[in-house]
Design an enzyme around this catalytic site. Structure first.
Site, PDB file in Angstrom:
ATOM      1  N   GLU A   1      -4.767  39.298   0.205  1.00  0.00           N
ATOM      2  CA  GLU A   1      -5.184  40.150  -0.899  1.00  0.00           C
ATOM      3  C   GLU A   1      -4.940  41.590  -0.445  1.00  0.00           C
ATOM      4  OE1 GLU A   1      -9.203  41.100  -3.506  1.00  0.00           O
ATOM      5  OE2 GLU A   1      -9.234  39.469  -2.039  1.00  0.00           O
TER       6      GLU A   1
ATOM      7  N   ARG B   1     -11.237  30.079  10.994  1.00  0.00           N
ATOM      8  CA  ARG B   1     -10.733  31.437  11.128  1.00  0.00           C
ATOM      9  C   ARG B   1     -10.926  31.935  12.562  1.00  0.00           C
ATOM     10  NH1 ARG B   1     -12.312  35.669   7.898  1.00  0.00           N
ATOM     11  NH2 ARG B   1     -11.992  34.314   6.131  1.00  0.00           N
TER      12      ARG B   1
ATOM     13  N   LYS C   1     -12.246  42.860   6.579  1.00  0.00           N
ATOM     14  CA  LYS C   1     -11.633  44.080   6.057  1.00  0.00           C
ATOM     15  C   LYS C   1     -12.688  45.077   5.614  1.00  0.00           C
ATOM     16  CE  LYS C   1      -8.418  41.519   3.723  1.00  0.00           C
ATOM     17  NZ  LYS C   1      -7.488  41.191   2.662  1.00  0.00           N
TER      18      LYS C   1
END
Ligand code: ATP
Ligand code: MG
Length: 615
Positions: A57, A319, A329
């Site tokens: 994204e 992850r 982020k």
């Protein structure tokens, strides 16, 4: 600290670490459950090719966690002769920015360029998903492309707004979606809780015709934000909360960076993602574990649309989380916005651009990603593992150079004033083929301030008053006199050189305990050196929810170094070991007038030593 594979420490990991080139040549590739599935699917003929995608994204810069995902997805394409699409997951109009799109493209190219580049699926400019009839059904497909990157673009989910809209209309016609007038708050309240079923929306039984009409008017911009949504008609009592009539479309009167003001309804992630995968012909849609609960919805949407081609399947893996690092982020954005770092590419950031600027190579990052392994359980990886992989590569490849970070002048009183000698220095003791070079030597040299102590403890094997030390590649010197300024600070040492002790000389094998590095004062060049260290002082900076309180106040120290002249020709793609100090890379702001080096990594793990001391 245990890392996610249950490996206890770096030493154990070190046995597993080998350079990338060796891995690819000597063994096929890493093996893990996802690669096993892809291999089995190909062998069983379930799919004709392995087609993956990396779908960031564009709401921030990529970090090392993304690097793990990139190496997995592009790695699979590379190993199985398949394709991997770089796709901007840009369906949310509020957040994306062009700067992020550009940085993502740059970072992905840098990380996999020359490694998986011809396996990179990129869209020829201008090409969009084409509508066609397949088995009597209208279908959208983008021809898969395998090609070089030049002149091509990544895929954008926003390019599929038109087909996605058509699929939504199709779902309405099938009686599987309805327009709902509940407000966002009401929708939330009706959803229930994990242990409590939800309630049906009063608008759930709307007729297909009415739904089609309302959805068309939503698209036409008749209603304000939040007034209506399009929802899937699944099951408000489903144990999986994502199946409780999830919202597929919402109204947002917002410009989109890619489609401008063309749309005022935007698809939700779950709706857009599975269908984008389908349109692009993705076979294996690999994401992180938190999407595990979304998988039933992923499958429900694709299956209920009765699509004519083979459906993609979703697989989840753990992850990456690293010690001494924050990864999301949102938190990285806080560091940037609050100017706690100099920007997204600050060399202390775990972003791909930060690591690159610091001097970490793409091959070291890929090697790290390969050695991590792919698992199904979340864990924390010791950042020392990353550091070890970097050192391992640099130790083999970096030429050695002499530089003095905190210079102290030494005058060799018995050495002729005008004499200059060329001494032979080894470029890399582990790689004889890298040869030797000449370093200039004269009466005045600089040594490291740390390499002299006036009141030295017995085990201090460097220079002390009356003591001796060997100069690397040169003479043994003895310290005769310490010169201080008015404040008592040492400004110069007066020493004598044992002229016979040079390599090859009569007293060359005379034993002295210490060897130190130096540069010739007359020939040295100046450089600013930025000594970077870990950004946080604790292994889990956000454990108490206050990561900013744990910023390492000494994560950057700037010194003015004296370097051997060869470093004037330092190249950005090369890494250098400043002997006895650390590995360095040319900083991107460096110029011919002002040379700047970044410390990529120290020679040894100073933090492990600190930890031991604390115990
Ligand atoms: P963050 O949580 O850091 O903000 P994100 O998941 O929102 O990241 P996306 O741009 O949505 O970021 O991620 C793109 C892809 O990268 C997704 O497939 C996601 O699963 C994967 N990814 C994100 N973070 C990690 C990580 N730490 N380790 C491995 N893969 C990751
Ligand atoms: Mg995300």
């Amino acid at each position: 600290m245990k890392n996610r594979r249950g490996l206890k420490n770096v030493r154990e990991v070190s046995r597993l670490v080998r350079p990338m080139s060796e891995i690819i040549e000597r063994e096929a590739a890493p093996s893990d459950f996802i690669r096993d599935i892809v291999g089995a699917d190909l062998a069983a003929g379930k799919t004709g090719r392995a087609h993956t995608r990396f779908p960031p994204e564009p709401n921030g810069y990529l970090h090392i966690g993304h690097a793990k995902s990139i190496c997995l997805n592009f790695g699979i394409a590379r190993e199985f002769g398949g394709i991997c699409n770089l796709r901007m997951d840009d369906t949310n109009p509020a957040k994306e920015e062009v700067e992020y799109v550009d940085s993502i493209i740059e970072d992905v190219r840098w990380l996999i360029g020359g490694w998986a580049v011809d396996r990179l699926g990129l869209k020829p400019q201008g090409k969009t998903a084409e509508a066609r009839m397949v088995n009597g059904k209208r279908d959208f497909e983008i021809e898969p492309v395998v090609g070089a990157m030049a002149g091509m673009e990544p895929f954008y989910a926003s390019d599929y707004f038109e087909p996605l809209h058509d699929y939504a209309v199709e779902l309405i016609k099938l009686g599987k979606a309805y327009v709902c007038d509940l407000s966002p708050e009401e929708t939330e309240a009706y959803r229930g809780a994990p242990d409590q079923p939800g309630r049906n929306s009063p608008y759930r039984e709307r007729a297909v015709e009415e739904n089609l009409d309302l959805f068309a008017r939503m698209r036409a911009g008749e209603f304000p934000n939040g007034a209506r949504t399009l929802r899937a008609k699944i099951d408000m009592a489903a144990p999986n909360i994502w199946l409780r009539d999830p919202v597929l479309y919402r109204i947002r009167h917002t410009e989109h960076h890619h489609t401008g003001s063309k749309w005022c309804i935007y698809p939700m992630y779950d709706f857009a993602h599975c269908l984008s995968d389908y349109i692009e012909g993705v076979t294996h849609s690999i994401c992180t574990l938190e999407f595990d609960v979304h998988r039933p919805l992923y499958d429900w949407l694709l299956e209920n649309l009765k699509l004519p081609r083979t459906l993609p399947r979703q697989f989840e893996f753990a992850r990456l989380s690293l010690t001494y690092t924050v990864m999301s982020k949102r938190k990285l954005m806080q560091l940037v916005n609050e100017k706690l770092v100099s920007g997204w590419d600050d060399p202390r950031m775990p972003t791909i651009s930060g690591l690159r600027r610091r001097g970490v190579t793409a091959s070291a990052l890929r090697s790290f990603a390969y050695h991590l392994g792919i698992t199904k359980y979340d864990g924390l990886t010791d950042v020392a593992v990353l550091e070890h992989v970097i050192r391992e590569e640099f130790n083999k490849e970096a030429p050695r150079r002499l530089a003095v970070l905190r210079p102290l002048k030494v005058v060799l009183t018995n050495y002729p004033e005008d004499k200059v000698e060329e001494l032979d220095a080894v470029n890399n003791p582990g790689a004889p083929e890298m040869g030797t070079r000449k370093v200039l030597f004269g009466r005045e040299i600089y040594i490291e301030r740390d390499d002299f102590m006036e009141a030295a403890p017995p085990k201090y094997f460097r220079l002390r008053p009356g003591g001796e030390v060997r100069l690397k590649y040169g003479y043994i010197i003895r310290c005769d006199e310490v010169i201080k300024d008015a404040t008592g600070e040492i400004v110069e040492l007066r020493c004598t050189a044992d002229i016979e002790s040079k390599s090859g000389g009569p007293t060359s094998d005379r034993k002295v305990k210490g060897t130190i590095h130096w540069v010739s004062a007359r020939h040295a060049i100046d450089a600013e050196v930025r000594l970077y260290d870990r950004l946080f002082t604790v292994p889990e900076p956000d454990a108490d929810g206050d990561f900013k309180a744990h910023i390492n106040p000494n994560s950057l120290e700037i010194v003015h170094a004296k370097c051997e002249p060869a470093l004037r020709d330092a190249r950005p793609e090369e890494r250098y070991q400043f002997e006895r100090l650390a590995y360095f890379a040319l900083e991107k702001e460096s110029t011919a007038e002002k040379l700047i080096f970044n410390r990529t990594i120290t020679l040894k793990d100073a933090w492990a030593k600190e930890l031991k001391k604390g115990n």
